[in-house]
Design an enzyme around this catalytic site. Structure first.
Site, mmCIF file in Angstrom:
data_model
loop_
_atom_site.group_PDB
_atom_site.id
_atom_site.type_symbol
_atom_site.label_atom_id
_atom_site.label_comp_id
_atom_site.label_asym_id
_atom_site.label_seq_id
_atom_site.Cartn_x
_atom_site.Cartn_y
_atom_site.Cartn_z
ATOM 1 N N ASP A 17 0.859 -1.191 0.000
ATOM 2 C CA ASP A 17 0.000 0.000 0.000
ATOM 3 C C ASP A 17 0.890 1.233 0.000
ATOM 4 O O ASP A 17 1.113 1.870 1.039
ATOM 5 C CB ASP A 17 -0.941 -0.031 1.215
ATOM 6 C CG ASP A 17 -1.924 -1.189 1.123
ATOM 7 O OD1 ASP A 17 -2.297 -1.564 -0.007
ATOM 8 O OD2 ASP A 17 -2.305 -1.730 2.174
ATOM 9 N N ASP A 66 -5.865 -7.305 -5.000
ATOM 10 C CA ASP A 66 -6.950 -7.084 -4.032
ATOM 11 C C ASP A 66 -7.744 -5.849 -4.438
ATOM 12 O O ASP A 66 -7.581 -4.780 -3.861
ATOM 13 C CB ASP A 66 -6.317 -6.920 -2.642
ATOM 14 C CG ASP A 66 -7.346 -6.759 -1.541
ATOM 15 O OD1 ASP A 66 -8.490 -7.219 -1.719
ATOM 16 O OD2 ASP A 66 -7.000 -6.181 -0.494
ATOM 17 N N LYS A 68 -11.153 -6.124 -4.758
ATOM 18 C CA LYS A 68 -12.470 -6.351 -4.141
ATOM 19 C C LYS A 68 -13.610 -5.971 -5.081
ATOM 20 O O LYS A 68 -14.448 -5.111 -4.765
ATOM 21 C CB LYS A 68 -12.608 -5.560 -2.829
ATOM 22 C CG LYS A 68 -11.562 -5.929 -1.782
ATOM 23 C CD LYS A 68 -11.842 -5.252 -0.454
ATOM 24 C CE LYS A 68 -10.792 -5.548 0.572
ATOM 25 N NZ LYS A 68 -9.464 -4.956 0.306
ATOM 26 N N PHE A 69 -13.666 -6.642 -6.218
ATOM 27 C CA PHE A 69 -14.704 -6.322 -7.196
ATOM 28 C C PHE A 69 -16.102 -6.461 -6.589
ATOM 29 O O PHE A 69 -16.423 -7.481 -5.968
ATOM 30 C CB PHE A 69 -14.611 -7.266 -8.400
ATOM 31 C CG PHE A 69 -13.356 -7.122 -9.207
ATOM 32 C CD1 PHE A 69 -12.815 -5.873 -9.479
ATOM 33 C CD2 PHE A 69 -12.718 -8.245 -9.711
ATOM 34 C CE1 PHE A 69 -11.656 -5.745 -10.244
ATOM 35 C CE2 PHE A 69 -11.573 -8.127 -10.468
ATOM 36 C CZ PHE A 69 -11.033 -6.884 -10.737
ATOM 37 N N ASP A 71 -19.988 -5.361 -8.100
ATOM 38 C CA ASP A 71 -20.807 -4.675 -9.095
ATOM 39 C C ASP A 71 -21.871 -5.674 -9.545
ATOM 40 O O ASP A 71 -21.999 -6.753 -8.948
ATOM 41 C CB ASP A 71 -19.924 -4.218 -10.280
ATOM 42 C CG ASP A 71 -20.477 -2.965 -10.961
ATOM 43 O OD1 ASP A 71 -21.689 -2.968 -11.287
ATOM 44 O OD2 ASP A 71 -19.715 -2.009 -11.158
ATOM 45 N N PRO A 73 -23.408 -8.738 -11.604
ATOM 46 C CA PRO A 73 -22.660 -9.943 -11.951
ATOM 47 C C PRO A 73 -21.902 -9.848 -13.280
ATOM 48 O O PRO A 73 -20.730 -10.236 -13.358
ATOM 49 C CB PRO A 73 -23.756 -11.023 -12.012
ATOM 50 C CG PRO A 73 -24.780 -10.545 -11.034
ATOM 51 C CD PRO A 73 -24.781 -9.048 -11.147
ATOM 52 N N THR A 75 -20.671 -7.302 -14.884
ATOM 53 C CA THR A 75 -19.500 -6.413 -14.800
ATOM 54 C C THR A 75 -18.367 -7.078 -14.020
ATOM 55 O O THR A 75 -17.195 -6.983 -14.397
ATOM 56 C CB THR A 75 -19.910 -5.073 -14.146
ATOM 57 O OG1 THR A 75 -20.960 -4.517 -14.928
ATOM 58 C CG2 THR A 75 -18.764 -4.094 -14.096
ATOM 59 N N ARG A 180 -1.404 -7.624 13.568
ATOM 60 C CA ARG A 180 -0.634 -6.638 14.319
ATOM 61 C C ARG A 180 0.317 -7.376 15.247
ATOM 62 O O ARG A 180 -0.119 -8.217 16.047
ATOM 63 C CB ARG A 180 -1.571 -5.733 15.139
ATOM 64 C CG ARG A 180 -2.447 -4.804 14.290
ATOM 65 C CD ARG A 180 -1.615 -3.772 13.530
ATOM 66 N NE ARG A 180 -2.382 -2.934 12.622
ATOM 67 C CZ ARG A 180 -2.527 -3.146 11.306
ATOM 68 N NH1 ARG A 180 -1.968 -4.194 10.740
ATOM 69 N NH2 ARG A 180 -3.201 -2.309 10.553
HETATM 70 O O1 C5P Z 1 -1.790 -2.002 6.855
HETATM 71 P P1 C5P Z 1 -2.612 -3.232 7.145
HETATM 72 O O2 C5P Z 1 -1.780 -4.391 7.663
HETATM 73 O O3 C5P Z 1 -3.828 -2.943 7.988
HETATM 74 O O4 C5P Z 1 -3.111 -3.673 5.695
HETATM 75 C C1 C5P Z 1 -4.062 -4.670 5.487
HETATM 76 C C2 C5P Z 1 -4.300 -4.815 4.021
HETATM 77 O O5 C5P Z 1 -5.255 -5.833 3.841
HETATM 78 C C3 C5P Z 1 -4.831 -3.586 3.309
HETATM 79 O O6 C5P Z 1 -4.214 -3.542 2.035
HETATM 80 C C4 C5P Z 1 -6.311 -3.832 3.163
HETATM 81 O O7 C5P Z 1 -6.825 -3.285 1.980
HETATM 82 C C5 C5P Z 1 -6.356 -5.342 3.096
HETATM 83 N N1 C5P Z 1 -7.595 -5.958 3.549
HETATM 84 C C6 C5P Z 1 -8.108 -5.794 4.816
HETATM 85 N N2 C5P Z 1 -9.294 -6.392 5.171
HETATM 86 C C7 C5P Z 1 -9.955 -7.146 4.305
HETATM 87 C C8 C5P Z 1 -9.445 -7.336 3.018
HETATM 88 C C9 C5P Z 1 -8.239 -6.724 2.678
HETATM 89 O O8 C5P Z 1 -7.463 -5.126 5.638
HETATM 90 N N3 C5P Z 1 -11.061 -7.752 4.668
#
Ligand code: C5P
Length: 240
Positions: A17, A66, A68-69, A71, A73, A75, A180
Site C-alpha cells: 500500500d 486485491d 475487491k470487485f 458490481d 454480476p 461487470t 498486528r
Molecule cells: O496495513 P494493514 O496491515 O492494515 O493492511 C491490510 C491490508 O489488507 C490492506 O491492504 C487492506 O486493503 C487489506 N484488507 C483488509 N481487510 C480485508 C481485506 C483486505 O485489511 N477484509
C-alpha cells in the site's frame, strides 16, 4: 485439522500500500529475500495498473490482486476476465450468490477469494448498516456460501479463522489481514478492529496472513518479517 503444505516464505503476503510503483519496487527488493508473496491493492493499482503486477511476477514472485470487485454480476465477470491468465495467483471479490457465480465462470487460472466482513468492521459497524447478526456468524454464513458456490477461499480476520476451519474444513483457503505484531486486541490506533498476531492467525487455521503497515512503515521491515515468521513457526508452521 492438518495445515496445508505452505512454505514459510509464502505465509506472509505483504500489502504494497504505497503511492507509486517505484516505492513498491523498492519494498519488494527489500523484502524478497524473506517473502515472495505481494499484494497489490487499490492505491497501487490506480497508480500503475498492471505494470507493477507484471514486474513482481517477472521477478518470480506471487501476486494477490486485491481490488475487491463489487458490481452487477456481468461487470464483475468481465473484470475477472481482465485479471485472468496473467499470472496473478489470488484476486478478491465481494458479493452475493449471483456475483460470486459470475466471477467463478470467468476465473480460469485465478484463485478467487470472497471477502466476508472487512477486518476494519466491528459489531457496531454491522449494526450501523442495519445488520443484526454477529460478525462471526456473518463471516461464517458468507464463507459457507462462497465455498458452496465453488470459491477457492475467503478473506476473514484471524478471530474467525478457527471456526471457519472447524466448520468448513480444510479445502477452503483462508487469507487473513488485520495482523498486528504482539496484539490480539485492537488499541484503536488505526482502522483495523479485528486484529490478531501472525502466529495466532496461522495456528488457528489461516493459510496466509496479509500484512501492510506493520511491515511497510517499519524502520526495519526485515526484522518485523523475521519476528512474524518466528511467531508462525513457533505456532506450528510445518515447513520452514
Ligand atoms: O496495513 P494493514 O496491515 O492494515 O493492511 C491490510 C491490508 O489488507 C490492506 O491492504 C487492506 O486493503 C487489506 N484488507 C483488509 N481487510 C480485508 C481485506 C483486505 O485489511 N477484509
Amino acid at each position: 485439522m492438518p495445515q496445508k503444505q505452505i512454505e514459510l516464505q509464502d505465509r506472509i503476503i505483504i500489502a504494497l500500500d504505497v503511492e507509486n510503483p517505484d516505492l513498491a519496487k523498492e519494498m519488494v527488493k527489500r523484502c524478497e529475500s524473506h517473502t515472495r508473496y505481494f499484494k497489490v491493492g487499490l492505491q497501487l493499482f490506480m497508480a500503475s495498473y498492471f505494470e507493477v503486477v507484471d514486474w513482481i511476477l517477472d521477478r518470480g514472485h506471487k501476486v494477490m490482486l486485491d481490488l475487491k470487485f463489487f458490481d452487477i454480476p456481468e461487470t464483475v465477470k468481465l473484470a475477472v476476465e481482465q485479471v485472468n491468465n496473467r499470472g496473478v495467483s489470488l484476486a478478491t471479490i465481494h458479493g452475493n450468490d449471483a456475483i460470486i457465480r459470475a466471477a467463478m465462470e470467468a476465473r480460469g487460472d485465478l484463485q478467487l477469494l470472497a471477502v466476508t466482513v472487512l477486518t476494519s468492521f466491528g459489531e457496531e459497524d454491522l449494526r450501523a448498516m442495519g445488520m443484526t447478526q454477529s460478525v462471526e456468524d456473518l463471516v461464517l454464513f458468507r464463507a459457507r456460501r462462497a465455498l458452496e458456490l465453488g470459491c477457492d477461499g475467503v478473506v476473514s480476520s484471524g478471530l474467525e479463522a478457527e471456526r471457519l476451519r472447524k466448520d468448513l474444513g480444510d479445502k477452503l483457503l483462508i487469507v487473513t489481514p488485520g495482523i498486528r505484531p504482539g496484539a490480539n486486541v485492537s488499541d484503536g490506533s488505526d482502522d483495523q478492529k479485528r486484529i490478531v498476531t501472525a502466529g495466532r492467525a496461522i495456528a488457528t487455521g489461516a493459510d496466509h496472513v496479509v500484512v501492510g503497515r506493520p511491515i511497510t512503515k517499519a524502520d526495519d521491515p526485515i526484522r518485523v518479517i523475521e519476528e512474524m515468521q518466528k511467531d508462525i513457526v513457533r505456532n506450528g508452521n510445518e515447513i520452514n
